[in-house]
Design a protein around this motif. Structure first.
Motif, PDB file in Angstrom:
ATOM      1  N   SER A  56       0.824  -1.212   0.000  1.00 61.08           N
ATOM      2  CA  SER A  56       0.000   0.000   0.000  1.00 61.08           C
ATOM      3  C   SER A  56       0.855   1.259   0.000  1.00 61.08           C
ATOM      4  O   SER A  56       0.544   2.241  -0.664  1.00 61.08           O
ATOM      5  N   LEU A 102      -0.850   6.376   1.277  1.00 60.80           N
ATOM      6  CA  LEU A 102      -2.265   6.012   1.390  1.00 60.80           C
ATOM      7  C   LEU A 102      -3.223   7.126   0.987  1.00 60.80           C
ATOM      8  O   LEU A 102      -4.297   6.866   0.469  1.00 60.80           O
ATOM      9  N   GLN A 125      -4.625   3.582  -2.020  1.00 64.48           N
ATOM     10  CA  GLN A 125      -3.254   3.128  -1.816  1.00 64.48           C
ATOM     11  C   GLN A 125      -2.342   3.425  -3.006  1.00 64.48           C
ATOM     12  O   GLN A 125      -2.776   3.522  -4.138  1.00 64.48           O
ATOM     13  N   LEU A 181       4.857  -0.828  10.696  1.00 67.11           N
ATOM     14  CA  LEU A 181       3.718  -0.594   9.823  1.00 67.11           C
ATOM     15  C   LEU A 181       3.029  -1.923   9.571  1.00 67.11           C
ATOM     16  O   LEU A 181       3.686  -2.917   9.269  1.00 67.11           O
ATOM     17  N   ASP A 185      -0.384  -3.558   7.474  1.00 64.68           N
ATOM     18  CA  ASP A 185      -1.587  -3.496   6.642  1.00 64.68           C
ATOM     19  C   ASP A 185      -2.317  -4.808   6.840  1.00 64.68           C
ATOM     20  O   ASP A 185      -1.793  -5.872   6.514  1.00 64.68           O
ATOM     21  N   ARG A 206      -4.509   0.452   7.790  1.00 69.17           N
ATOM     22  CA  ARG A 206      -3.078   0.674   7.926  1.00 69.17           C
ATOM     23  C   ARG A 206      -2.846   1.062   9.381  1.00 69.17           C
ATOM     24  O   ARG A 206      -3.501   1.966   9.910  1.00 69.17           O
TER      25      ARG A 206
END
Length: 536
Positions: A46, A49, A109, A191, A193, A228
């Motif tokens: 992604s 965003l 994304q 991070l 997703d 996210r």
């Protein structure tokens, strides 16, 4: 894929959002670039965003904005929670109403942006040469020389111009020996997703959490129950290797005060953030755009959008030079216009980021008491919210100090250098509702005159354009009428006055005058905008 070209007008190194936008914009003007990337293909992650309104306006000009909006999700607002108690909430629904056709932040994304632009390139028969690397880059008077390599062989390509859109570790920038000044933030981040089972998440709001144990943020994605998640890693993770999602979930639960269950993990990574800017955005026949030119914290969702704007600003100028419609001197304005934008962006995101991440006692008091109060005040004040939207959406970026703009008008609210405002109009000729941005959808400059004029002047303007600027300058006339009073008021024109506006191809106003004079219009195009008129 084997490269057959031995000479190209434009070589683009890097097929991320900035490089793909550069290629797409050149194609709008009939310029076929050679675009390469050392990756195997477009990203599947992604990454960035948020797509801001100014980027959506570019997509609309390209005829693809409907696809973006349909496959994205509008962020309805933002909540700020501290130590498990909601401290502030801001509604962003239609925050930019009246400013743009897209008065919101769209969650869409990066990989979708890339595929959208790749589809545009494919439609225009422009391939991307994946798994192809730039080995050496040398400049000579009048051209650049690039050595490229992929699995099929090595290639020596003569390039009239080179665009470095190859990211933070740009080979183009390194080959040119352009310093990339700045620093790395000391903090480590993670991070995620993922598809989540978390009933406390709204699904429409960006939700930020702050506690004594760290910081985390949840950003809803267009897909159902997908988010996210970004968060800070504590100091004990500094030297830990092979960090996995299961290592950070307990940390996340502590920050937000309740458990988060991951249904499906699509992507997990850890990283550090940098804030750097190239000392120059141009070196003779080579240019830097996007992350190759500047990188910063992701505060405000500005990074990818700024890269798209870099490409948008440069492409029409370079295309004009390549096609012989604009003199090469126009290219000096790219660095002059975009470097101040990047510098301001680095400064502002740096300040906000340091406030969020500071763990000092004073900043702790600011985050506990001042920040929530400020956010709540912003949320209740439509005027401030509109001003904030102009900045975040990038619709407020102006080039008033640029040497390729001329302001000869008494107007003070809108000036040459500003983005052309989004104003709905009634097209008297076609008898239909439209807007000023739609009038500027074709490639090239656009002349818009406001006021009441006799047929002979309109005929002479049309004849002048046909003789000197066919395909370079589009022309629209807006007479005063009851349905267009708002437009006249916005430009500070009474029904008995007149106004001449030349809109640049990037929808920034290049020229504004309270007098409609063909001689003065011609002088601006030739001597300021460097346009080369057709030979008589």
């Amino acid at each position: 894929m084997r490269i057959t070209e031995e000479h190209t007008k434009v070589l683009i190194v890097g097929a991320g959002p900035s490089g793909l936008m550069m290629a797409a914009q050149l194609l709008r003007y009939g310029v076929q670039p050679l675009i390469i990337d050392n990756k195997q293909g477009p990203t599947s992650h992604s990454n960035a965003l948020g797509v801001q309104a100014r980027s959506l306006e570019i997509y609309r000009q390209m005829g693809v904005s409907d696809k973006v909006v349909q496959n994205g999700k509008q962020a309805q607002g933002l909540t700020f929670t501290e130590n498990s108690k909601q401290a502030a909430s801001i509604s962003l629904a239609n925050a930019g109403k009246g400013q743009t056709l897209f008065p919101y932040v769209l969650l869409y994304q990066q990989y979708k942006n890339e595929r959208l632009l790749l589809d545009y390139l494919t439609h225009h028969a422009c391939p991307v040469y994946w798994e192809t690397s730039l080995i050496t880059l040398k400049q000579n008077p009048g051209y650049a020389y690039a050595a490229l390599k992929n699995a099929e062989g090595e290639y020596h390509v003569k390039c009239d111009w080179v665009i470095g859109a190859d990211g933070a570790h740009s080979t183009v920038r390194k080959q040119l020996n352009i310093p990339f000044k700045g620093d790395t933030y000391p903090h480590h981040f993670y991070l995620v997703d993922a598809e989540l089972d978390a009933p406390f998440l709204d699904g429409d709001y960006v939700q930020l959490y702050l506690s004594k144990t760290g910081f985390s943020g949840f950003f809803p994605m267009p897909e159902k129950d997908c988010y996210r998640i970004i968060g800070s890693l504590p100091a004990e993770f500094e030297n830990k290797e092979d960090i996995k999602i299961d290592d950070v979930l307990p940390l996340l639960d502590k920050v937000i005060g309740q458990p988060v269950r991951v249904v499906k993990n699509n992507w997990f990574t850890t990283y550090k953030l940098h804030h750097r800017m190239a000392e120059h955005f141009r070196d003779h026949r080579c240019f830097l755009v996007g992350d190759a030119a500047h990188i910063h914290s992701p505060v405000g969702g500005q990074g990818m959008n700024t890269g798209l704007q870099d490409a948008y600003n440069l492409a029409w100028k370079l295309a004009g030079v390549v096609t012989g419609n604009i003199h090469e001197t126009i290219l000096n304005s790219y660095e002059a216009e975009r470097m101040p934008v990047a510098r301001d962006l680095l400064s502002s995101t740096d300040r906000v980021f340091n406030i969020i991440m500071s763990d000092g006692w004073l900043m702790g008091l600011v985050k506990k008491w001042v920040l929530p109060a400020v956010l709540n005040y912003f949320g209740k004040n439509d005027k401030i919210k509109a001003q904030l939207f102009r900045r975040v959406s990038q619709t407020g970026i102006s080039y008033r100090d640029s040497k390729i703009n001329v302001h000869l008008s008494r107007s003070t609210r809108i000036k040459a250098g500003d983005r052309l405002p989004y104003l709905e109009i009634y097209d008297e000729k076609k008898q239909e509702e439209t807007d000023l941005h739609a009038w500027c959808s074709k490639p090239g400059f656009t002349l818009i005159i406001l006021g009441k004029f006799d047929e002979m002047l309109l005929f002479n303007i049309a004849k002048w354009i046909t003789n000197r600027y066919t395909g370079v300058l589009n022309f629209f006339y807006l007479p005063p009428s009851g349905k267009n009073l708002d437009v006249f008021e916005a430009f500070e024109v009474s029904p008995h006055q007149e106004k001449a506006i030349i809109v640049r191809p990037d929808m920034h106003i290049g020229y504004m005058n309270d007098l409609v004079s063909i001689a003065m219009l011609d002088n601006y195009l030739v001597n300021v905008a460097s346009v080369i008129p057709a030979k008589k």
